[in-house]
Write a protein that holds these residues in place. Structure first.
Motif, short mmCIF file in Angstrom:
data_model
loop_
_atom_site.label_atom_id
_atom_site.label_comp_id
_atom_site.label_asym_id
_atom_site.label_seq_id
_atom_site.Cartn_x
_atom_site.Cartn_y
_atom_site.Cartn_z
N THR A 165 4.37 -9.23 14.85
CA THR A 165 4.37 -8.67 14.18
C THR A 165 4.85 -6.93 14.59
OG1 THR A 165 3.46 -9.92 12.79
CG2 THR A 165 3.32 -8.10 11.86
N ALA A 166 3.76 -6.75 15.76
CA ALA A 166 4.08 -5.22 15.71
C ALA A 166 5.75 -4.94 16.16
CB ALA A 166 3.28 -5.17 16.96
N VAL A 167 5.91 -5.45 16.80
CA VAL A 167 7.62 -5.67 17.57
C VAL A 167 8.04 -5.29 16.08
CG1 VAL A 167 8.79 -6.08 19.01
CG2 VAL A 167 6.95 -6.78 19.93
N CYS A 168 7.96 -6.26 15.20
CA CYS A 168 8.72 -6.02 14.52
C CYS A 168 9.06 -5.11 13.62
CB CYS A 168 8.97 -7.11 13.45
SG CYS A 168 9.14 -8.58 13.46
N VAL A 169 7.47 -4.61 13.20
CA VAL A 169 7.67 -2.73 12.65
C VAL A 169 7.68 -1.66 13.57
CG1 VAL A 169 5.34 -1.57 11.54
CG2 VAL A 169 5.87 -3.92 11.32
N ILE A 170 7.48 -2.17 14.64
CA ILE A 170 7.77 -0.73 15.57
C ILE A 170 9.21 -0.11 16.29
CG2 ILE A 170 7.78 0.07 18.00
CD1 ILE A 170 5.43 -1.37 18.74
N PHE A 177 5.04 -3.30 -2.08
CA PHE A 177 5.76 -3.69 -0.93
C PHE A 177 7.56 -2.74 -0.51
CE2 PHE A 177 3.37 -7.41 -2.51
CZ PHE A 177 2.74 -8.01 -1.64
N GLY A 178 7.89 -2.28 -0.61
CA GLY A 178 8.82 -1.34 -0.50
C GLY A 178 9.02 -0.50 0.33
N HIS A 179 7.19 0.00 1.03
CA HIS A 179 7.06 0.86 2.22
C HIS A 179 8.19 0.63 3.12
CE1 HIS A 179 4.79 3.25 4.78
NE2 HIS A 179 4.86 4.26 3.52
N ILE A 180 8.53 1.56 3.50
CA ILE A 180 8.71 2.41 5.03
C ILE A 180 8.00 3.17 5.47
CG2 ILE A 180 11.63 2.93 5.71
CD1 ILE A 180 12.74 1.61 3.22
N SER A 181 8.18 2.70 7.10
CA SER A 181 7.31 3.47 8.10
C SER A 181 7.79 4.80 8.22
CB SER A 181 6.96 3.13 9.00
OG SER A 181 6.66 3.77 10.54
N ARG A 212 10.85 4.12 10.59
CA ARG A 212 11.78 3.27 9.31
C ARG A 212 12.31 1.66 9.15
NH1 ARG A 212 16.88 7.14 10.55
NH2 ARG A 212 17.36 5.76 8.18
N THR A 213 11.21 0.94 9.36
CA THR A 213 10.79 -0.33 8.89
C THR A 213 9.91 -0.74 7.37
OG1 THR A 213 9.64 -0.64 11.00
CG2 THR A 213 11.98 -0.45 11.88
N PRO A 214 10.24 -1.95 7.46
CA PRO A 214 9.77 -2.49 6.60
C PRO A 214 7.92 -2.22 6.86
CG PRO A 214 10.30 -4.12 6.15
CD PRO A 214 11.01 -2.89 7.68
N ASP A 215 6.71 -1.67 7.35
CA ASP A 215 5.94 -1.80 7.65
C ASP A 215 4.91 -2.47 6.75
OD1 ASP A 215 5.62 -0.04 5.91
OD2 ASP A 215 4.34 1.56 6.96
#
Length: 500
Positions: A152-157, A339-343, A347-350
């Motif tokens: 999940t962290a990889v997806c967010v990074i 749920f729509g927040h983007i880092s 710039r991913t949907p964290d």
């Protein structure tokens, strides 16, 4: 979208555009299906149903997938939204149908991520000789949850990092599978197989060889092994040439999967023979672990590693469709806005990504407390959700392009008839699944929940929960529910201008 042929509005800045290319999207689509894990999970049950005709059933299951992939391609051309089915079905058939399609996608991730991570951990431990750790429930489940957190962290990074990880994993996976296939065929032809091997024949590609009833059961399993290729399209807002590249990646994923599944299917059935595979149909871990040792000897870790890397890759990529769909729904106020927040950094949907992973991990732990069989039953329920939203997408393509289907033979076949046939096949499988799952004897555990099979109860529970949440959102945020379906813009259909 409120009026027919309305020009699409410009999407606000959010996900990182042009982060990855066609090849990266293709790899993510392939890994999301988890080829080696999927083969490990279904080769035994498929052979138990159809015998030597397993490769033919895998080919037959490819047909509706390719037809639905065509629908994804043409819908993505007019709407590059990471919510895919949710956004497209809303455009074509209205917000109620769109919301249910989005809910189905989100819940598939919840149901399967924990199981994928569990398989990844199990086969990794077997590959390095830590068999005793596999038998230790606490250790295995702890490592499973940790793997979910890492992926999940990889997806967010970032999407770029995700793509790089996937590229490495798919290369390792395919290399391991090719080694296994080559050695297995060599053993068959030189007579050194430890089982009642049989030389492969082209007749094995006949999906009707074992009869209609067996074909139906095999196709239900086939839907599962091909499922996931659309992850490439969920990344449409982050892929270069977003109007066409993601859709092409989805189509090519299904073709490459066909070649992989059929070749491995031939190798496994030829080497081990249908009798051994049928006798051990419910022991997928045992089958692949045993075949790895028998075919590769002290190099058995190669095949075990293939299954592990396959499941690791799919653990990560399966989070993508669920999290992007939740993001898309939140942007339209169909889900709570957080749920729509983007880092801002990545710039991913964290937020949606961590929520999906958290719920998936909780589901995995809770269901395991019921029984290990309950986890397998929850995976069986996946076929209901998959068949539902794939069929819905195929139908949405036909409805949305309805004014353009008879403009050319190409439009009629590729945008109309193909997706409609694919949708019809999956709808038929959905009905057949419900019928089969209503009998508790057909479940993995063989137990009864409320007089029905556990997979059907899980499916009904998910559907009812979705309807309740949908009604709550309708009462709290009525704007989304007032959107009206439209039809494809002629300019977009004929390529005279692009989506903003």
């Amino acid at each position: 979208m409120a009026a027919d042929d309305a020009a699409p509005t410009e999407r606000p800045a959010g996900l990182k555009a042009n982060a990855i290319g066609f090849v990266d999207a293709l790899v993510i689509g392939l890994n999301s299906t988890s080829p080696a894990y999927s083969l490990a999970a279904v080769i035994g049950p498929v052979v138990a149903l159809v015998g030597i005709y397993a490769p033919g059933v895998m080919f037959a299951a490819f047909v509706p997938m390719l037809l639905i992939a065509s629908a994804f391609y043409y819908l993505n051309k007019v709407d590059q939204d990471c919510g895919t089915t949710f956004s497209w079905v809303t455009r074509a058939m209205g917000p109620w149908a769109g919301w249910l399609g989005g809910w189905a996608i989100a819940m598939t991730g919840v149901l399967v991520v924990g199981s994928l991570a569990d398989v990844a951990v199990t086969f990794a431990l077997l590959a390095v000789g830590l068999d005793s750790w596999v038998d230790n429930t606490f250790v295995r489940q702890l490592l499973t949850v940790l793997l979910i957190v890492v992926m999940t962290a990889v997806c967010v990074i970032g999407t770029e990092l995700s793509a790089k990880v996937q590229n490495v994993l798919i290369l390792a996976q395919v290399a391991c599978l090719l080694i296994f296939v080559g050695v297995a065929f060599a053993s068959v032809y030189d007579g050194t197989s430890k089982y009642d091997s049989v030389e492969p024949a082209l007749s094995w590609l006949n999906p009707f060889g074992a009869g209609g009833a067996a074909l139906t059961g095999g196709l239900l399993l086939g839907v599962f092994i091909y499922w996931g290729w659309e992850s490439a399209v969920n990344l449409t807002e982050e892929v270069k040439d977003s109007a066409t590249a993601p859709g092409k990646a989805g189509i090519w994923s299904t073709v490459i999967l066909l070649v992989t599944y059929v070749s491995v299917g031939f190798a496994v059935v030829a080497y081990a023979g249908p009798a051994f595979l049928a006798e051990n149909a419910g022991e997928e871990e045992f089958i692949f672990a045993q075949l790895a040792t028998d075919v590769l000897g002290r190099w058995d870790w190669v095949l075990l590693l293939a299954v592990s890397t396959s499941a690791i890759a799919s653990t990560q990529t399966t989070i993508i469709p669920a999290s992007r769909t939740a993001l898309s729904m939140a942007r339209r106020r169909a889900l709570p806005s957080h749920f729509g927040h983007i880092s801002p950094r990545f710039r991913t949907p964290d937020v949606s990504t961590w929520w999906v992973a958290g719920i998936a991990a909780a589901w995995y732990l809770v269901v395991n407390q019921i029984s290990s069989n309950a986890l397998f039953d929850s995976l069986t329920a996946l076929s209901l959700l998959i068949a539902f939203y794939y069929a819905l997408t195929g139908l949405a393509c036909v409805v949305y392009y309805r004014r353009h289907l008879f403009e050319s033979v190409h439009n009629f076949l590729m945008i109309g008839l193909g997706p409609l046939v694919g949708s019809g096949l999956l709808a038929w499988l959905l009905v057949r699944s419900v019928s089969d799952m209503s009998d508790p004897a057909n479940s993995y555990s063989g137990t009864s929940w409320f007089g029905l099979g556990p997979p059907l109860v899980i499916g009904i529970g998910i559907a009812v929960t979705g309807v309740v949440i949908m009604l709550v959102r309708w009462l709290r945020e009525p704007a989304f529910w007032q959107e009206r379906p439209g039809v494809a813009d002629p300019d977009l259909v004929h390529g005279r201008r692009k989506e903003s």
